[in-house]
Design a protein around this motif. Sequence first.
Motif, PDB file in Angstrom:
ATOM      1  N   ALA A  38       0.837  -1.203   0.000  1.00 50.09           N
ATOM      2  CA  ALA A  38       0.000   0.000   0.000  1.00 50.09           C
ATOM      3  C   ALA A  38       0.871   1.252   0.000  1.00 50.09           C
ATOM      4  CB  ALA A  38      -0.925  -0.006   1.215  1.00 50.09           C
ATOM      5  N   LEU A  39       1.964   1.232   0.766  1.00 43.63           N
ATOM      6  CA  LEU A  39       2.884   2.378   0.768  1.00 43.63           C
ATOM      7  C   LEU A  39       3.576   2.526  -0.582  1.00 43.63           C
ATOM      8  CD1 LEU A  39       4.527   1.964   4.294  1.00 43.63           C
ATOM      9  CD2 LEU A  39       2.962   3.771   3.586  1.00 43.63           C
ATOM     10  N   ALA A  40       3.955   1.406  -1.186  1.00 41.94           N
ATOM     11  CA  ALA A  40       4.612   1.460  -2.492  1.00 41.94           C
ATOM     12  C   ALA A  40       3.680   2.012  -3.561  1.00 41.94           C
ATOM     13  CB  ALA A  40       5.103   0.064  -2.891  1.00 41.94           C
ATOM     14  N   ALA A  41       2.378   1.836  -3.360  1.00 41.04           N
ATOM     15  CA  ALA A  41       1.407   2.316  -4.348  1.00 41.04           C
ATOM     16  C   ALA A  41       1.257   3.833  -4.332  1.00 41.04           C
ATOM     17  CB  ALA A  41       0.050   1.658  -4.101  1.00 41.04           C
ATOM     18  N   VAL A  42       1.608   4.472  -3.216  1.00 43.55           N
ATOM     19  CA  VAL A  42       1.432   5.929  -3.108  1.00 43.55           C
ATOM     20  C   VAL A  42       2.241   6.675  -4.170  1.00 43.55           C
ATOM     21  CG1 VAL A  42       1.775   7.941  -1.618  1.00 43.55           C
ATOM     22  CG2 VAL A  42       0.815   5.836  -0.676  1.00 43.55           C
ATOM     23  N   PRO A  43       3.563   6.448  -4.287  1.00 40.90           N
ATOM     24  CA  PRO A  43       4.298   7.157  -5.343  1.00 40.90           C
ATOM     25  C   PRO A  43       3.869   6.755  -6.751  1.00 40.90           C
ATOM     26  CG  PRO A  43       5.723   5.584  -4.213  1.00 40.90           C
ATOM     27  CD  PRO A  43       4.469   5.674  -3.418  1.00 40.90           C
ATOM     28  N   VAL A  44       3.450   5.508  -6.927  1.00 37.24           N
ATOM     29  CA  VAL A  44       2.983   5.073  -8.248  1.00 37.24           C
ATOM     30  C   VAL A  44       1.747   5.867  -8.655  1.00 37.24           C
ATOM     31  CG1 VAL A  44       2.059   3.148  -9.582  1.00 37.24           C
ATOM     32  CG2 VAL A  44       3.955   2.768  -7.988  1.00 37.24           C
ATOM     33  N   LEU A  45       0.805   6.011  -7.742  1.00 38.32           N
ATOM     34  CA  LEU A  45      -0.414   6.768  -8.042  1.00 38.32           C
ATOM     35  C   LEU A  45      -0.105   8.236  -8.297  1.00 38.32           C
ATOM     36  CD1 LEU A  45      -2.862   5.181  -5.431  1.00 38.32           C
ATOM     37  CD2 LEU A  45      -2.796   4.786  -7.907  1.00 38.32           C
ATOM     38  N   ILE A  46       0.814   8.798  -7.514  1.00 37.14           N
ATOM     39  CA  ILE A  46       1.197  10.195  -7.727  1.00 37.14           C
ATOM     40  C   ILE A  46       1.836  10.360  -9.109  1.00 37.14           C
ATOM     41  CG2 ILE A  46       2.772  12.018  -6.974  1.00 37.14           C
ATOM     42  CD1 ILE A  46       2.337  11.026  -4.106  1.00 37.14           C
ATOM     43  N   GLY A  47       2.753   9.467  -9.447  1.00 31.28           N
ATOM     44  CA  GLY A  47       3.424   9.544 -10.733  1.00 31.28           C
ATOM     45  C   GLY A  47       2.453   9.410 -11.898  1.00 31.28           C
ATOM     46  N   LEU A  48       1.540   8.454 -11.807  1.00 30.74           N
ATOM     47  CA  LEU A  48       0.568   8.262 -12.887  1.00 30.74           C
ATOM     48  C   LEU A  48      -0.359   9.461 -13.010  1.00 30.74           C
ATOM     49  CD1 LEU A  48      -0.356   4.491 -12.361  1.00 30.74           C
ATOM     50  CD2 LEU A  48       1.047   5.471 -14.195  1.00 30.74           C
ATOM     51  N   ALA A  49      -0.771  10.008 -11.872  1.00 36.22           N
ATOM     52  CA  ALA A  49      -1.678  11.161 -11.910  1.00 36.22           C
ATOM     53  C   ALA A  49      -1.023  12.352 -12.592  1.00 36.22           C
ATOM     54  CB  ALA A  49      -2.116  11.518 -10.490  1.00 36.22           C
ATOM     55  N   VAL A  50       0.259  12.591 -12.287  1.00 40.59           N
ATOM     56  CA  VAL A  50       0.965  13.721 -12.894  1.00 40.59           C
ATOM     57  C   VAL A  50       1.266  13.434 -14.360  1.00 40.59           C
ATOM     58  CG1 VAL A  50       3.085  15.083 -12.825  1.00 40.59           C
ATOM     59  CG2 VAL A  50       1.947  14.458 -10.696  1.00 40.59           C
ATOM     60  N   ARG A  51       1.696  12.209 -14.640  1.00 41.17           N
ATOM     61  CA  ARG A  51       2.092  11.869 -16.021  1.00 41.17           C
ATOM     62  C   ARG A  51       0.930  11.989 -17.000  1.00 41.17           C
ATOM     63  NH1 ARG A  51       3.109  11.485 -20.412  1.00 41.17           N
ATOM     64  NH2 ARG A  51       4.596  10.172 -21.543  1.00 41.17           N
ATOM     65  N   PHE A  52      -0.247  11.579 -16.590  1.00 43.60           N
ATOM     66  CA  PHE A  52      -1.373  11.547 -17.522  1.00 43.60           C
ATOM     67  C   PHE A  52      -2.383  12.667 -17.283  1.00 43.60           C
ATOM     68  CE2 PHE A  52       0.203   7.150 -17.399  1.00 43.60           C
ATOM     69  CZ  PHE A  52       0.462   6.973 -18.752  1.00 43.60           C
ATOM     70  N   SER A  53      -1.994  13.658 -16.485  1.00 44.63           N
ATOM     71  CA  SER A  53      -2.855  14.829 -16.329  1.00 44.63           C
ATOM     72  C   SER A  53      -2.711  15.714 -17.560  1.00 44.63           C
ATOM     73  CB  SER A  53      -2.487  15.611 -15.067  1.00 44.63           C
ATOM     74  OG  SER A  53      -1.152  16.086 -15.155  1.00 44.63           O
TER      75      SER A  53
END
Length: 284
Positions: A38-53
Amino acid sequence: MARWERTAGPPHGGGLRLFGSELAVLFRRWRTWALLAALAAVPVLIGLAVRFSPGRPPSGRGPAFLDQVTNNGLFVGVVAMIVSVPLFFPLTVGVVAGDTIAGEAGLGTLRYLLVAPTGRLRLLLVKYAGAAVFCAAAALTVVLSGAVTGLVLFPLGPATLLSGDTVDAGAAFGRLLLMAGYVTVSLLGLSAVGLFLSTLTTVPVGAMAATVVLAVTAQILDSLDQLAWLHPWLFSHYWLDLGDLLRSPISWASFGDNAVLQLGYTVVFFGLAWARFASKDVLP
């Protein structure tokens, strides 16, 4: 033998074997890996949100350094650390620390640990050390996941620090590791609080919930200007000062103040845990 009579001390090296066994049990649990995932997913979600915004994150809005992610992927880890400190780290550490003694008592294994030549103080030290290792593992998980996510989704290069100086990618990653160390130290006081609460009950969920609630409460109190006199005494007071590690030269004042504060909480609450556990009736 009287119920409260001390057992014989463990043989030489028994403490290290017990610590190794504690870590093996802790990291064999699916729950532990679920928390780290769950902790590892936090940066992944942040990265995906910024990349595909559709556009670049606006400066001054959202978490600190979010607008720097598109320029340098290493800032994914920085943003993830800042986002995780107020809730995700306390939540996962609260689960592990709250389970230290209460979990063994609830499963009925605590009495067998104490029948063996372990000693209550040694067992408490091992349980606390295991929680501390999890704190380090949690912080490193976010850093490494953030670094990998940034490497995959964004360019890497020199990073501009808060002081305006620029460092290369290797030095920037070193700052990320320092931030992981800062977060680990920050969570040691909370781990001691969770250990103490865990000695008060045989229901681990209660100790877990109480630890997390205290972490949230401390941060709420720290945000109230009317309680400014109390702020330096709250274990969460320096949690978000990890940005001082992104200056050149590094500002170590907050790191030192934080370490002293967490040491104080560790000594007080470990002492309370020992006082409670030393007189706790767990044997049949």
